[in-house]
Design a protein around this motif. Structure first.
Motif: not given
Length: 411
Positions: A319-339
């Motif tokens: 099961m590839p978790l696409t939502w987890a990939a899109q919150r990977d801090p290495a790719r998305f700085p401040a990944c937990d922030t809605l901007d």
């Protein structure tokens, strides 16, 4: 998530007794990302008892979604399809549920009518549907449940328009979808009855379109051709199933989740209201940031393979978790922030899947969510939650789908 798939733990050979297995999700889903173990790949037991490999890292998820040895076979012993032998045999020739050249051929033909131009032509109709629904919401007055009175009816009405069938049949669509996508709540007889009824319904609609074609998807699929290759009636019916299941509940869930995300972040909501030109970008960011479901489709390992140093055996589920990939801090700085002004920096997203099974109707789904969000902000400027957001509950009994059970608001 019932057991009985090819990746069920009882069918796996040679599993290490010392292998660490985590419960996933580790807590009740509340719209927040569930906690994950360290590392990009881990073994997990899903709520129904199935054992799968969960993949979370950006690079690892992208690899899994494109891996030639990881594929789909939802006609084999899958409780979410539960198709009779005759229907399964019909779907085995060319189907979106399998991989390989037949799948690629079918996608090419199916995608012909789903062009950006076609979606642009549909956009005024989507806007009209959204306005009609919000007219009724405004007339009834607050509070209003946006899941029941906007997200689901908008998604359903647009699908009816797309397929060229009466909107009054939307209630039947929802009943069928409730039977086929429910996890552990519908009997096999109920699922099969719904599938047979749907098959008969779309077969009748195809005969009507053959006699009198229109500017709809069923008519376009009847006319779709690639050299000497055409779609069969069975393939068109299957495509209609896919549009209904993938485009109805998932899009409705996305509408609810995006609005929920804006309600959680009023400063972002007001910034978006002030700059509506940001709507398309903001919707992508909202779908990246705000989960509608903790799950993703499970892929099947056709042979032994290695992923991020982990050996995955033939027959295992992944099961590839696409939502987890899109919150990977290495790719998305401040990944937990809605901007809503976040710079993607050219990083591909997984909002509508990726690779050979990326959503065929991604442009249409995005248009529906964008219109819903933009119309809400314009029509209901005082939009606010009618109940504390933390008290809302989410579906974890649907596959695919998910999303809020309700979203009561005032304005």
């Amino acid at each position: 998530m019932t057991s009985g798939r090819p990746w069920d733990a009882t069918r796996r050979r040679g599993a290490a007794l010392s292998e660490k297995v985590y419960a996933f999700p580790a807590c009740a889903f509340s719209g927040e990302p569930p906690p994950l173990p360290e590392g990009p790949v881990f073994r997990a037991r899903l709520p129904g008892g199935d054992l799968v490999w969960v993949v979370t890292g950006y690079d690892e998820v992208r690899t899994a979604l494109n891996h030639p040895l990881l594929g789909r076979d939802l006609t084999v012993d899958d409780p979410h399809m539960r198709v009779e032998a005759s229907m399964a045999a019909a779907l085995r020739d060319r189907t979106l549920l399998l991989d390989g050249p037949p799948h690629a051929q079918l996608r090419r033909l199916a995608a012909k009518p789903l062009t950006p131009g076609r979606v642009a032509e549909l956009r005024p109709r989507i806007q009209q549907r959204a306005d009609e629904l919000l007219d009724a919401v405004a007339e009834a007055g607050p509070p209003a449940d946006l899941v029941a009175h906007l997200a689901f009816p908008l998604s359903l009405a647009v699908l009816c328009d797309l397929l060229g069938v009466p909107v009054r049949d939307g209630a039947r669509f929802r009943q069928w979808a409730d039977r086929v996508t429910a996890i552990d709540t519908a009997t096999q007889d109920e699922v099969l009855t719904a599938l047979h009824t749907m098959f008969a319904y779309f077969t009748e609609r195809l005969e009507e379109k053959r006699r009198q074609p229109g500017p709809d998807l069923l008519s376009a699929w009847l006319a779709a051709q690639d050299a000497d290759d055409r779609l069969t009636d069975t393939e068109i019916v299957q495509l209609a199933f896919s549009v209904l299941f993938a485009g109805y509940e998932s899009t409705a869930a996305a509408v609810g989740a995006c609005v929920y995300g804006l309600l959680r972040h009023p400063e972002q909501r007001e910034a978006l209201r002030a700059s509506p030109r940001l709507i398309p970008h903001a919707v992508r960011e909202l779908m990246r940031s705000q989960l509608a479901t903790p799950y993703y489709r499970v892929l099947l390992a056709r042979q032994d393979l290695e992923l991020a140093g982990t050996t995955i055996r033939r027959g295992d589920g992944v099961m590839p978790l696409t939502w987890a990939a899109q919150r990977d801090p290495a790719r998305f700085p401040a990944c937990d922030t809605l901007d809503i002004r976040r710079d993607g920096g050219g990083v591909p997203d997984f909002v509508f899947g990726h690779g050979r099974h990326a959503c065929l109707g991604a442009a249409l789904a995005a248009a529906k969510v964008e219109v819903a969000v933009a119309t809400l902000l314009r029509r209901l400027p005082g939009l606010r939650p009618a109940v504390p957001l933390h008290t809302l509950t989410w579906h974890t009994d649907r596959f695919p789908g998910g999303g809020l059970r309700e979203l009561p608001v005032r304005w």
